[in-house]
Design a protein around this motif. Structure first.
Motif, PDB file in Angstrom:
ATOM      1  N   UNK A  53       0.753  -1.155   0.050  1.00 49.84           N
ATOM      2  CA  UNK A  53       0.001   0.112   0.021  1.00 49.84           C
ATOM      3  C   UNK A  53       0.740   1.127   0.030  1.00 49.84           C
ATOM      4  N   UNK A  54       1.991   1.336   0.766  1.00 50.66           N
ATOM      5  CA  UNK A  54       2.892   2.373   0.672  1.00 50.66           C
ATOM      6  C   UNK A  54       3.224   2.759  -0.663  1.00 50.66           C
ATOM      7  N   UNK A  55       3.642   1.816  -1.473  1.00 50.87           N
ATOM      8  CA  UNK A  55       4.053   1.844  -3.084  1.00 50.87           C
ATOM      9  C   UNK A  55       2.955   2.395  -3.781  1.00 50.87           C
ATOM     10  N   UNK A  56       1.832   2.164  -3.786  1.00 48.98           N
ATOM     11  CA  UNK A  56       0.894   2.325  -4.543  1.00 48.98           C
ATOM     12  C   UNK A  56       0.472   3.946  -4.804  1.00 48.98           C
ATOM     13  N   UNK A  57       0.044   4.102  -6.020  1.00 50.97           N
ATOM     14  CA  UNK A  57      -0.437   5.477  -6.402  1.00 50.97           C
ATOM     15  C   UNK A  57      -1.687   5.504  -7.111  1.00 50.97           C
ATOM     16  N   UNK A  58      -2.207   6.628  -7.461  1.00 53.87           N
ATOM     17  CA  UNK A  58      -3.525   6.729  -8.276  1.00 53.87           C
ATOM     18  C   UNK A  58      -2.957   6.157  -9.634  1.00 53.87           C
ATOM     19  N   UNK A  59      -4.027   5.357  -9.974  1.00 50.67           N
ATOM     20  CA  UNK A  59      -3.799   4.638 -11.481  1.00 50.67           C
ATOM     21  C   UNK A  59      -3.382   3.257 -11.189  1.00 50.67           C
ATOM     22  N   UNK A  60      -2.680   2.736 -10.237  1.00 51.42           N
ATOM     23  CA  UNK A  60      -2.405   1.205  -9.979  1.00 51.42           C
ATOM     24  C   UNK A  60      -3.647   0.443  -9.933  1.00 51.42           C
ATOM     25  N   UNK A  61      -3.784  -0.535 -10.282  1.00 48.14           N
ATOM     26  CA  UNK A  61      -4.578  -1.808 -10.181  1.00 48.14           C
ATOM     27  C   UNK A  61      -3.911  -2.971  -9.792  1.00 48.14           C
ATOM     28  N   UNK A  62      -4.555  -3.636  -8.747  1.00 47.90           N
ATOM     29  CA  UNK A  62      -4.170  -4.808  -8.013  1.00 47.90           C
ATOM     30  C   UNK A  62      -5.069  -5.842  -8.210  1.00 47.90           C
ATOM     31  N   UNK A 116      -1.588   2.717   2.599  1.00 46.95           N
ATOM     32  CA  UNK A 116      -2.193   3.906   1.687  1.00 46.95           C
ATOM     33  C   UNK A 116      -2.578   5.178   2.755  1.00 46.95           C
ATOM     34  N   UNK A 117      -2.974   4.663   4.028  1.00 44.86           N
ATOM     35  CA  UNK A 117      -3.749   5.756   4.897  1.00 44.86           C
ATOM     36  C   UNK A 117      -5.081   6.283   4.592  1.00 44.86           C
ATOM     37  N   UNK A 118      -5.774   5.262   3.952  1.00 42.74           N
ATOM     38  CA  UNK A 118      -7.012   5.738   3.683  1.00 42.74           C
ATOM     39  C   UNK A 118      -7.976   5.360   4.882  1.00 42.74           C
ATOM     40  N   UNK A 119      -9.110   6.027   4.738  1.00 39.88           N
ATOM     41  CA  UNK A 119     -10.292   5.963   5.774  1.00 39.88           C
ATOM     42  C   UNK A 119     -11.209   4.729   5.683  1.00 39.88           C
ATOM     43  N   UNK A 120     -11.888   4.394   6.853  1.00 46.96           N
ATOM     44  CA  UNK A 120     -12.768   3.297   6.918  1.00 46.96           C
ATOM     45  C   UNK A 120     -12.593   1.866   6.992  1.00 46.96           C
ATOM     46  N   UNK A 121     -13.228   0.889   7.694  1.00 45.17           N
ATOM     47  CA  UNK A 121     -13.215  -0.256   7.917  1.00 45.17           C
ATOM     48  C   UNK A 121     -13.166  -0.968   6.528  1.00 45.17           C
ATOM     49  N   UNK A 122     -12.289  -1.991   6.334  1.00 45.56           N
ATOM     50  CA  UNK A 122     -11.987  -2.673   5.149  1.00 45.56           C
ATOM     51  C   UNK A 122     -12.766  -3.983   5.125  1.00 45.56           C
ATOM     52  N   UNK A 123     -13.689  -4.181   4.663  1.00 43.40           N
ATOM     53  CA  UNK A 123     -14.258  -5.501   4.772  1.00 43.40           C
ATOM     54  C   UNK A 123     -14.848  -5.898   3.324  1.00 43.40           C
ATOM     55  N   UNK A 124     -15.066  -7.224   3.350  1.00 44.54           N
ATOM     56  CA  UNK A 124     -15.234  -7.966   2.100  1.00 44.54           C
ATOM     57  C   UNK A 124     -16.557  -7.151   1.291  1.00 44.54           C
TER      58      UNK A 124
END
Length: 164
Positions: free
Chosen positions: A27-36, A57-65
């Motif tokens: 996540x630290x290495x990803x930037x806008x436009x990347x697809x995983x 990435x430092x994004x907000x919100x609980x990540x669930x499926x």
């Protein structure tokens, strides 16, 4: 992708937190436009890895499926790239009338790539058309269990690929 995360590799993750830590490095290495694209059976740790990616990435919100919503967006609090977490399995639907490419187009993910990273579970063969290149991550939960039936380890391998 920024420098720092190898274009190809493999790691054995003994526990869920190990998987999250690997995801955070990615996540630290990803930037806008990347697809995983995340590939692996049910319970392989795809969402757990995505939780780590979100942390890195430092994004907000609980990540669930995103199984029932198909896609969830997690925004960055300081304007960095958002994370769009997709369950592409749901796009495949059931029956011959299903148009997965049309369903993908309806999500309009390609227009989000200027400001977001897309992480798609079950996306191989479908989502890679969004970008010129993508990172394919395969999650193996079988090999470690064959060696030790009590093992919870996952073997996670990844490779940068060119798009279709």
């Amino acid at each position: 992708m920024k420098q720092g995360f190898p274009a190809a590799g493999s790691r054995r993750c003994e526990e869920a937190e190990d998987t999250r830590e690997l995801g955070a490095l990615l996540g630290e290495s990803l930037e806008a436009g990347d697809v995983v694209l995340l590939d692996g059976p049910l319970g392989a740790g795809k969402t757990t890895l995505t939780q780590g990616i979100a942390r890195g990435m430092g994004v907000r919100g609980r990540v669930t499926s995103p199984t029932f919503t198909i896609a969830r967006e997690h925004r960055h609090p300081q304007g960095g790239p958002s994370l769009i977490h997709v369950d592409a399995y749901r796009l495949l639907g059931e029956g011959p009338a299903t148009d997965p490419v049309g369903a993908l187009d309806a999500l309009d993910l390609d227009s989000e790539l200027d400001t977001a990273v897309v992480v798609a579970e079950w996306g191989e063969g479908l989502v890679e058309q969004l970008a010129g290149g993508y990172l394919l991550v395969r999650m193996d939960r079988t090999t470690a269990v064959e060696e030790d039936p009590d093992s919870e380890a996952r073997i996670i391998s990844w490779q940068r690929r060119e798009g279709a």
